[in-house]
Design an enzyme around this catalytic site. Structure first.
Site, PDB file in Angstrom:
ATOM      1  N   HIS A   1      48.130  32.966  93.479  1.00 18.02           N
ATOM      2  CA  HIS A   1      47.892  32.854  92.058  1.00 18.02           C
ATOM      3  C   HIS A   1      48.250  31.088  91.662  1.00 18.02           C
ATOM      4  O   HIS A   1      48.870  30.660  92.373  1.00 18.02           O
ATOM      5  CB  HIS A   1      48.503  33.602  91.166  1.00 18.02           C
ATOM      6  CG  HIS A   1      47.840  35.081  90.906  1.00 18.02           C
ATOM      7  ND1 HIS A   1      48.324  35.958  91.817  1.00 18.02           N
ATOM      8  CD2 HIS A   1      47.216  35.555  90.047  1.00 18.02           C
ATOM      9  CE1 HIS A   1      47.720  37.145  91.543  1.00 18.02           C
ATOM     10  NE2 HIS A   1      46.999  36.778  90.525  1.00 18.02           N
TER      11      HIS A   1
ATOM     12  N   LYS B   1      51.743  30.927  86.973  1.00 18.93           N
ATOM     13  CA  LYS B   1      52.099  32.252  86.824  1.00 18.93           C
ATOM     14  C   LYS B   1      53.374  32.541  87.239  1.00 18.93           C
ATOM     15  O   LYS B   1      54.402  31.941  88.003  1.00 18.93           O
ATOM     16  CB  LYS B   1      51.310  33.153  88.033  1.00 18.93           C
ATOM     17  CG  LYS B   1      51.489  34.567  88.091  1.00 18.93           C
ATOM     18  CD  LYS B   1      50.486  35.223  88.912  1.00 18.93           C
ATOM     19  CE  LYS B   1      50.953  36.857  88.441  1.00 18.93           C
ATOM     20  NZ  LYS B   1      50.755  37.339  87.236  1.00 18.93           N
TER      21      LYS B   1
HETATM   22  N1  LIG Z   1      45.530  42.877  83.378  1.00 21.66           N
HETATM   23  C1  LIG Z   1      45.198  41.704  83.838  1.00 21.66           C
HETATM   24  O1  LIG Z   1      43.905  41.917  84.074  1.00 21.66           O
HETATM   25  C2  LIG Z   1      45.533  40.189  83.705  1.00 21.66           C
HETATM   26  C3  LIG Z   1      44.947  39.123  84.138  1.00 21.66           C
HETATM   27  C4  LIG Z   1      45.435  37.989  83.898  1.00 21.66           C
HETATM   28  C5  LIG Z   1      46.813  37.915  83.427  1.00 21.66           C
HETATM   29  N2  LIG Z   1      47.385  39.053  83.359  1.00 21.66           N
HETATM   30  C6  LIG Z   1      48.753  38.914  82.743  1.00 21.66           C
HETATM   31  O2  LIG Z   1      48.879  38.545  81.462  1.00 21.66           O
HETATM   32  C7  LIG Z   1      49.976  38.044  80.907  1.00 21.66           C
HETATM   33  C8  LIG Z   1      49.455  36.538  80.195  1.00 21.66           C
HETATM   34  O3  LIG Z   1      48.660  35.942  81.227  1.00 21.66           O
HETATM   35  P1  LIG Z   1      48.228  34.178  80.596  1.00 21.66           P
HETATM   36  O4  LIG Z   1      47.887  33.732  81.919  1.00 21.66           O
HETATM   37  O5  LIG Z   1      47.340  34.576  79.430  1.00 21.66           O
HETATM   38  O6  LIG Z   1      49.583  33.687  80.191  1.00 21.66           O
HETATM   39  P2  LIG Z   1      50.091  32.486  79.142  1.00 21.66           P
HETATM   40  O7  LIG Z   1      51.395  31.939  79.486  1.00 21.66           O
HETATM   41  O8  LIG Z   1      48.959  31.433  79.338  1.00 21.66           O
HETATM   42  O9  LIG Z   1      49.900  33.231  77.913  1.00 21.66           O
HETATM   43  C9  LIG Z   1      50.800  33.988  77.313  1.00 21.66           C
HETATM   44  C10 LIG Z   1      50.694  33.908  75.669  1.00 21.66           C
HETATM   45  O10 LIG Z   1      51.493  34.838  75.360  1.00 21.66           O
HETATM   46  C11 LIG Z   1      52.451  34.218  74.288  1.00 21.66           C
HETATM   47  N3  LIG Z   1      53.542  35.270  73.929  1.00 21.66           N
HETATM   48  C12 LIG Z   1      54.553  35.192  74.970  1.00 21.66           C
HETATM   49  N4  LIG Z   1      55.532  36.228  74.001  1.00 21.66           N
HETATM   50  C13 LIG Z   1      54.752  36.616  73.078  1.00 21.66           C
HETATM   51  C14 LIG Z   1      55.419  37.343  71.990  1.00 21.66           C
HETATM   52  N5  LIG Z   1      56.712  37.929  71.896  1.00 21.66           N
HETATM   53  N6  LIG Z   1      54.466  37.743  70.835  1.00 21.66           N
HETATM   54  C15 LIG Z   1      53.462  36.906  70.894  1.00 21.66           C
HETATM   55  N7  LIG Z   1      52.918  36.194  71.782  1.00 21.66           N
HETATM   56  C16 LIG Z   1      53.715  35.998  72.946  1.00 21.66           C
HETATM   57  C17 LIG Z   1      52.849  32.969  74.876  1.00 21.66           C
HETATM   58  O11 LIG Z   1      53.313  31.964  73.677  1.00 21.66           O
HETATM   59  C18 LIG Z   1      51.373  32.581  75.641  1.00 21.66           C
HETATM   60  O12 LIG Z   1      50.669  31.655  74.480  1.00 21.66           O
HETATM   61  C19 LIG Z   1      50.674  37.724  82.142  1.00 21.66           C
HETATM   62  O13 LIG Z   1      51.511  38.787  82.184  1.00 21.66           O
HETATM   63  C20 LIG Z   1      49.731  37.761  83.262  1.00 21.66           C
HETATM   64  O14 LIG Z   1      50.183  37.907  84.379  1.00 21.66           O
HETATM   65  C21 LIG Z   1      47.013  40.078  83.133  1.00 21.66           C
END
Ligand SMILES: NC(=O)c1ccc[n+]([C@@H]2O[C@H](COP(=O)([O-])OP(=O)(O)OC[C@H]3O[C@@H](n4cnc5c(N)ncnc54)[C@H](O)[C@@H]3O)[C@@H](O)[C@H]2O)c1
Length: 272
Positions: free
Chosen positions: A160, A164
């Site tokens: 990744h 991450k």
């Molecule tokens: N299920 C899937 O298919 C899949 C795919 C990609 C990523 N993910 C997961 O999704 C999550 C986000 O990934 P990303 O790459 O977008 O991360 P990122 O860090 O780019 O985005 C996360 C966002 O959530 C916000 N955030 C954090 N805590 C919060 C809260 N309490 N309330 C509101 N907003 C909040 C952060 O400020 C940030 O803008 C991670 O856990 C990642 O592993 C899952």
């Protein structure tokens, strides 16, 4: 009838991709009505569409979800373990909305809180929303069943991007879980995370090894190896864009509204 959607984690990589997809009309029965992120999000108070590189949406990125809940049919949550787990009790108390959880890195207590909420609202919780990975889960369970007790060592390698936070990825753990289920193993007892030094000794037959590579901008690569004497099988999935996860999340959102309260997986959504 159109279903009202709020995106939590709206300023993040996945949140922005989901908002772009929502505004493109790719899933016509879904309508963006709210976008939520933390107070220190650089896009706070900005238009969620413009912040995502799409058209103006008329929806601002806010910090408070509670005001939006009465008119929300489904929340799509790709935030952080704190954010997601923090919502479980509130959603259960409000008995709404339906909830799509893509967030990974959630521990046992958090999972228990989500399971408790899923007794009251319908929840789709999946560490990977892509059709390809969910098909892989089904194939790996089948492979595990076929290769059980036949001397195949299982190793899972994932790559990744450098930003991450959790490792191994939730997807890698999900893939391991699918193999373990097929092989009648308890993943918590057989998982080994990386190896270093002499203390590990020779590899026991039942181990499932996890190896996490971090760097650059990999969206998400996973390979599961079944190795025995004389041959090995490698089954791989490569995500080349976040669009696949975003589209899966929207599909799940469209599917979950009106379902009975329960904890659903993407395999339920996709029927694989
Ligand atoms: N299920 C899937 O298919 C899949 C795919 C990609 C990523 N993910 C997961 O999704 C999550 C986000 O990934 P990303 O790459 O977008 O991360 P990122 O860090 O780019 O985005 C996360 C966002 O959530 C916000 N955030 C954090 N805590 C919060 C809260 N309490 N309330 C509101 N907003 C909040 C952060 O400020 C940030 O803008 C991670 O856990 C990642 O592993 C899952």
């Amino acid at each position: 009838m159109s279903k009202n959607v709020v995106v939590v984690g709206a300023g993040g990589r996945m949140g922005k991709t989901i908002i772009r997809y929502l505004l493109s009309g790719a899933v016509p029965d879904l309508k963006l009505i709210g976008a939520v992120d933390l107070w220190d999000c650089p896009d706070r108070d900005k238009d969620a569409g413009l912040a995502s590189g799409a058209k103006e949406s008329g929806v601002k990125i806010m910090t408070d979800l509670s005001a939006l809940v009465p008119q929300t049919d489904v929340v799509i949550d790709f935030s952080s373990h704190h954010g997601t787990v923090g919502n479980a009790e509130r959603f259960a108390k409000w008995a709404k909305p339906a909830w799509i959880i893509g967030t990974t890195g959630i521990g046992a207590d958090g999972k228990a809180a989500i399971a408790a909420a899923a007794k009251i609202i319908p929840v789709v919780f999946a560490p990977n929303m892509s059709l390809g990975v969910n098909l892989l889960l089904a194939l790996l369970e089948q492979a595990g069943r076929a290769l059980k007790d036949r001397g195949y060592d299982v190793e899972i390698i994932e790559r990744h991007h450098r930003k991450k936070k959790d490792s191994p990825s939730g997807t890698a753990l999900g893939l391991g879980q699918a193999v373990a289920k097929g092989m009648d193993l308890d993943l918590d007892k057989v998982a080994v995370h990386g190896r270093h030094g002499m203390a590990n000794g020779e590899r026991p037959a039942t181990e499932i090894g996890f190896h996490a590579i971090r760097g650059g901008d990999y969206v998400g690569d996973h390979t599961v190896i079944f190795a025995t004497e004389g041959e090995s099988i490698e089954i791989s999935h490569r995500a080349s864009s976040r669009d696949t996860f975003a589209f899966g999340a929207l599909r799940a959102a469209s599917w979950v509204v009106g379902k009975k309260p329960a904890l659903y997986s993407m395999r339920d959504v996709l029927g694989v």
